[in-house]
Design a protein around this motif. Structure first.
Motif, PDB file in Angstrom:
ATOM      1  N   LEU A   1      19.626   3.945   4.614  1.00 50.47           N
ATOM      2  CA  LEU A   1      18.374   4.051   4.203  1.00 50.47           C
ATOM      3  C   LEU A   1      18.318   5.360   3.167  1.00 50.47           C
ATOM      4  N   ALA A   2      17.994   5.217   1.912  1.00 52.15           N
ATOM      5  CA  ALA A   2      17.849   6.392   1.156  1.00 52.15           C
ATOM      6  C   ALA A   2      16.493   5.984   0.337  1.00 52.15           C
ATOM      7  N   ARG A   3      16.097   7.421  -0.054  1.00 46.93           N
ATOM      8  CA  ARG A   3      14.719   7.715  -0.816  1.00 46.93           C
ATOM      9  C   ARG A   3      14.967   7.327  -2.201  1.00 46.93           C
ATOM     10  N   CYS A   4      14.058   6.933  -2.696  1.00 44.03           N
ATOM     11  CA  CYS A   4      14.158   6.759  -4.161  1.00 44.03           C
ATOM     12  C   CYS A   4      12.903   7.283  -4.866  1.00 44.03           C
ATOM     13  N   ASP A   5      12.867   7.294  -6.241  1.00 43.51           N
ATOM     14  CA  ASP A   5      11.539   7.748  -7.020  1.00 43.51           C
ATOM     15  C   ASP A   5      10.563   6.758  -6.917  1.00 43.51           C
ATOM     16  N   LYS A   6      10.734   5.656  -7.265  1.00 48.70           N
ATOM     17  CA  LYS A   6       9.710   4.684  -7.612  1.00 48.70           C
ATOM     18  C   LYS A   6       9.974   3.090  -6.873  1.00 48.70           C
ATOM     19  N   LYS A   7      10.859   2.885  -7.750  1.00 51.28           N
ATOM     20  CA  LYS A   7      11.172   1.156  -7.388  1.00 51.28           C
ATOM     21  C   LYS A   7      11.733   1.065  -6.034  1.00 51.28           C
ATOM     22  N   LEU A   8      11.244   0.089  -5.275  1.00 56.33           N
ATOM     23  CA  LEU A   8      11.759  -0.117  -4.086  1.00 56.33           C
ATOM     24  C   LEU A   8      13.015  -1.219  -4.202  1.00 56.33           C
ATOM     25  N   PHE A   9      14.060  -0.990  -3.525  1.00 53.73           N
ATOM     26  CA  PHE A   9      14.981  -2.078  -3.280  1.00 53.73           C
ATOM     27  C   PHE A   9      15.585  -2.443  -2.309  1.00 53.73           C
TER      28      PHE A   9
ATOM     29  N   PHE B   1      16.778  14.446   1.802  1.00 51.01           N
ATOM     30  CA  PHE B   1      16.171  13.324   1.155  1.00 51.01           C
ATOM     31  C   PHE B   1      16.979  12.360   1.584  1.00 51.01           C
TER      32      PHE B   1
ATOM     33  N   LYS C   1      21.048   5.200   8.626  1.00 45.59           N
ATOM     34  CA  LYS C   1      20.570   4.297   9.863  1.00 45.59           C
ATOM     35  C   LYS C   1      21.510   4.460  11.003  1.00 45.59           C
TER      36      LYS C   1
ATOM     37  N   VAL D   1      20.152  11.116  -6.805  1.00 43.54           N
ATOM     38  CA  VAL D   1      19.776  11.341  -5.471  1.00 43.54           C
ATOM     39  C   VAL D   1      21.189  11.800  -4.918  1.00 43.54           C
TER      40      VAL D   1
ATOM     41  N   PHE E   1      18.975   9.651   4.580  1.00 42.19           N
ATOM     42  CA  PHE E   1      19.320   9.586   6.021  1.00 42.19           C
ATOM     43  C   PHE E   1      19.672   8.356   6.152  1.00 42.19           C
TER      44      PHE E   1
ATOM     45  N   LEU F   1       5.898   5.113   0.536  1.00 50.53           N
ATOM     46  CA  LEU F   1       5.640   3.516   1.238  1.00 50.53           C
ATOM     47  C   LEU F   1       5.134   3.794   2.697  1.00 50.53           C
TER      48      LEU F   1
ATOM     49  N   THR G   1       2.733   7.525   5.507  1.00 56.82           N
ATOM     50  CA  THR G   1       3.959   6.944   4.927  1.00 56.82           C
ATOM     51  C   THR G   1       5.001   7.220   5.971  1.00 56.82           C
ATOM     52  N   ILE G   2       6.306   6.684   5.251  1.00 54.72           N
ATOM     53  CA  ILE G   2       7.478   6.760   5.888  1.00 54.72           C
ATOM     54  C   ILE G   2       7.947   8.258   6.026  1.00 54.72           C
ATOM     55  N   THR G   3       7.510   9.075   5.018  1.00 53.81           N
ATOM     56  CA  THR G   3       7.897  10.388   4.798  1.00 53.81           C
ATOM     57  C   THR G   3       7.282  11.344   5.870  1.00 53.81           C
TER      58      THR G   3
ATOM     59  N   LYS H   1       0.775  -1.254   0.086  1.00 46.53           N
ATOM     60  CA  LYS H   1       0.133   0.185  -0.051  1.00 46.53           C
ATOM     61  C   LYS H   1       1.014   1.273   0.045  1.00 46.53           C
ATOM     62  N   ARG H   2       0.329   2.232  -0.829  1.00 46.01           N
ATOM     63  CA  ARG H   2       1.228   3.487  -0.678  1.00 46.01           C
ATOM     64  C   ARG H   2       0.417   4.774  -0.581  1.00 46.01           C
TER      65      ARG H   2
ATOM     66  N   SER I   1      16.450   1.334  -0.418  1.00 44.47           N
ATOM     67  CA  SER I   1      16.174   2.476  -1.175  1.00 44.47           C
ATOM     68  C   SER I   1      14.647   2.624  -1.256  1.00 44.47           C
ATOM     69  N   LEU I   2      13.934   3.579  -0.452  1.00 46.32           N
ATOM     70  CA  LEU I   2      12.343   3.534  -0.304  1.00 46.32           C
ATOM     71  C   LEU I   2      11.719   4.591  -1.160  1.00 46.32           C
ATOM     72  N   PRO I   3      10.382   4.115  -1.901  1.00 43.96           N
ATOM     73  CA  PRO I   3       9.963   5.306  -2.269  1.00 43.96           C
ATOM     74  C   PRO I   3       9.153   6.204  -1.115  1.00 43.96           C
ATOM     75  N   GLU I   4       9.107   7.393  -1.348  1.00 44.25           N
ATOM     76  CA  GLU I   4       8.555   8.110  -0.345  1.00 44.25           C
ATOM     77  C   GLU I   4       7.242   7.966   0.259  1.00 44.25           C
TER      78      GLU I   4
END
Lengths: 346, 346
Positions: free
Chosen positions: B134-142, A339, A343, A62, A341, B106, A7-9, A2-3, B101-104
């Motif tokens: 942890l880093a944020r990314c545009d779309k695809k989570l990895f 943007f 851990k 990024v 961060f 999420l 959210t994490i943001t 779910k998005r 790397s997580l989409p915002e």
């Protein structure tokens, strides 16, 4: 996944990190000397030998723009930022694994150059790339490096032992990398020569490995971190982990003469770059009072400039900046890049 | 970077890996026991103690679809596939770093579940996550996992010591994961119960850690790999590293009864899944002849099915498949997923 919901943001970066600390409960293992919360984790592997492990990623658009960074430089940089984390623990980087996700239309020559850059940067400290994996991706290139390093129990330096009365030092000049990025953005690669120092700071960061090792051996240093997120926030990381406050003097912070010009054309405050710019990969450390000469000697031997910029205050005192006009203001523990961060960044 | 001239795709996966072997010249270091070219690298850290290091990544829409994998499962899976690499060396996974790397957008609950899955999967072998970023990314989570493991010099099993006359064994059933993925694709998550075994093989791979350790200790096993790319190509990896040929018998390959039905609705050959499917994370290993009983005993103790599927031939003999009708054909060393390649996969 779910998005839509919370959210994490919305939780915010540090809320997220706190959440992780709960989920990833610290293990009660006798061989784990340092877990989450420092530049690298430390594992005991012999009588007093320690294995250091860390990872850091470079994501296109990024952490870097491919138009500002040649593939060879990108390779070097991806390794250098990880070597810097090992340096901040007083260790020597040894081996690395490379996890790369590459767009299919990446030129073969660029692929070669990138890996050559990584190999060469490892070789600067007699290290080697010993494994990893390659995956293809749609668009954005990324390089994730896992770095191993070594030190011993006696020389390990963490973020958590700064004490009131300690002096605060920083190597090199701070703010140059972020100012260099601003120059590259304005001039699109063909930058006036006068900005070379700044541009190079962004393109070719130099991890302070030798300096880190010597500082750790000296017995003078109490806490250390590398400046990846920015001077203010990285100082706050030391203060948070050491449970102390700090005061730094703007006039003592070593900055490039060219930063003022960058600040002007970007319509920013000059001090934004050194205080909140990040990606300098200089060492920020605290030392026992009276050991200034030891530190100066090490700096001379390593040919790395070092400056005393402030002192550690008692717990609860907060973070303070004494400005050039003598006024004392609260120093915000924020970094340039909201943007990003980490851990480990507490 | 230029993305027009000769690209990495044109060189081909294995050309790229050969290129890397040249760039990343093997170091002459006494403590590096195994470098590039196996499931994990091995570094000597004590008299006969070895540190194992490996990394593997899960990229959304490359390695997994988020609609087929709950966040908790994704977390477990990302850890499990790395534990499997350690298992294939005869080692025990100990600590991991997580680079995510997580989409915002999420969901926070999904973030929590994902990391809970990772923690729980580490705990299955008393391991812990001790850092990462942890880093944020545009779309695809990895999720990129860096896994450490331990073994000792005596028990280390590599890909390179299979000898002519050795028998070839495989644990569990092969092809289930890729067939399970096909089921998920057809039924979009609401799969008929009869396919559960296949779907679970995709969603919840079980690394064969205990089995790997016992096999390594037995002295019977000569070479081992985990099936991540597919039975045919992973067998070819063993043959390439050991400089031998191999022959396997279709009738002896353990497959789920349900695969035939999947092959039918996908209009594929049933044998495509077990031979080229990949992501099974079963152990494929070779053993000295006459040690079948030892292996059967270990399998019984670990409650993991094991099957003898063929034998190792002399160098230059090539890779052969004896089909159900008795005909003998050349076995193509190809994997299911042509978009995934691994620097360690040679």
């Amino acid at each position: 996944m779910k998005r839509t919901e919370k959210t994490i943001t919305r939780l915010g970066e540090f809320g997220l990190i706190d959440r992780l600390k709960t989920i990833l409960a610290a293990p009660r293992k006798s061989d784990l000397i340092i877990g989450i919360g420092d530049d690298a984790a430390a594992i005991k592997i012999g009588d007093n030998r320690l294995l250091l492990v860390t990872c850091d990623i470079q994501v296109e658009d990024v952490h870097f723009r491919s138009k500002f960074l040649a593939p060879y430089q990108l390779g070097k940089r991806a390794i250098a930022v990880n070597q810097s984390d090992i340096a901040a623990m007083g260790g020597i980087p040894t081996y690395a694994l490379v996890s790369a996700s590459l767009p299919e239309n990446l030129a073969l020559n660029d692929f070669n150059s990138m890996f050559q850059g990584m190999t060469d940067q490892m070789a600067e400290y007699k290290g080697h790339i010993i494994g990893g994996n390659l995956a293809r991706c749609d668009k954005k290139l990324f390089i994730d490096i896992f770095m191993l390093g070594k030190t011993n129990s006696k020389n390990l330096i963490t973020r958590s032992k700064a004490r009131p009365g300690n002096l605060i030092f920083v190597t090199g000049k701070v703010g140059s990398s972020s100012a260099g990025f601003a120059v590259l953005e304005k001039y699109h690669g063909s930058c006036p020569k006068k900005f070379s120092e700044l541009v190079l700071a962004h393109q070719k960061p130099q991890p302070r490995v030798k300096m880190g090792v010597e500082l750790a051996k000296s017995g003078a240093v109490t806490a250390m971190i590398d400046i990846s997120d920015g001077l203010a926030i990285d100082l706050d990381h030391i203060c948070g982990m050491s449970n102390v406050g700090a005061e730094i003097f703007q006039n003592e912070i070593p900055v490039s003469d060219m930063i003022e010009e960058v600040a002007k054309f970007r319509r920013k405050d000059k001090w934004d770059y050194p205080l909140y710019g990040g990606e300098d990969y200089e060492l920020l450390f605290t030392a026992k009072p009276g050991r200034e000469k030891t530190i100066a000697r090490i700096a001379a031997r390593c040919k790395v400039p070092v400056a005393a910029i402030g002192s550690i205050l008692h717990s609860g005192a907060g973070l303070w900046l004494v400005q050039s006009d003598g006024s004392r203001i609260h120093l915000e523990p924020r970094g340039w890049n909201h943007f990003s961060f980490n851990k480990n960044s507490r």
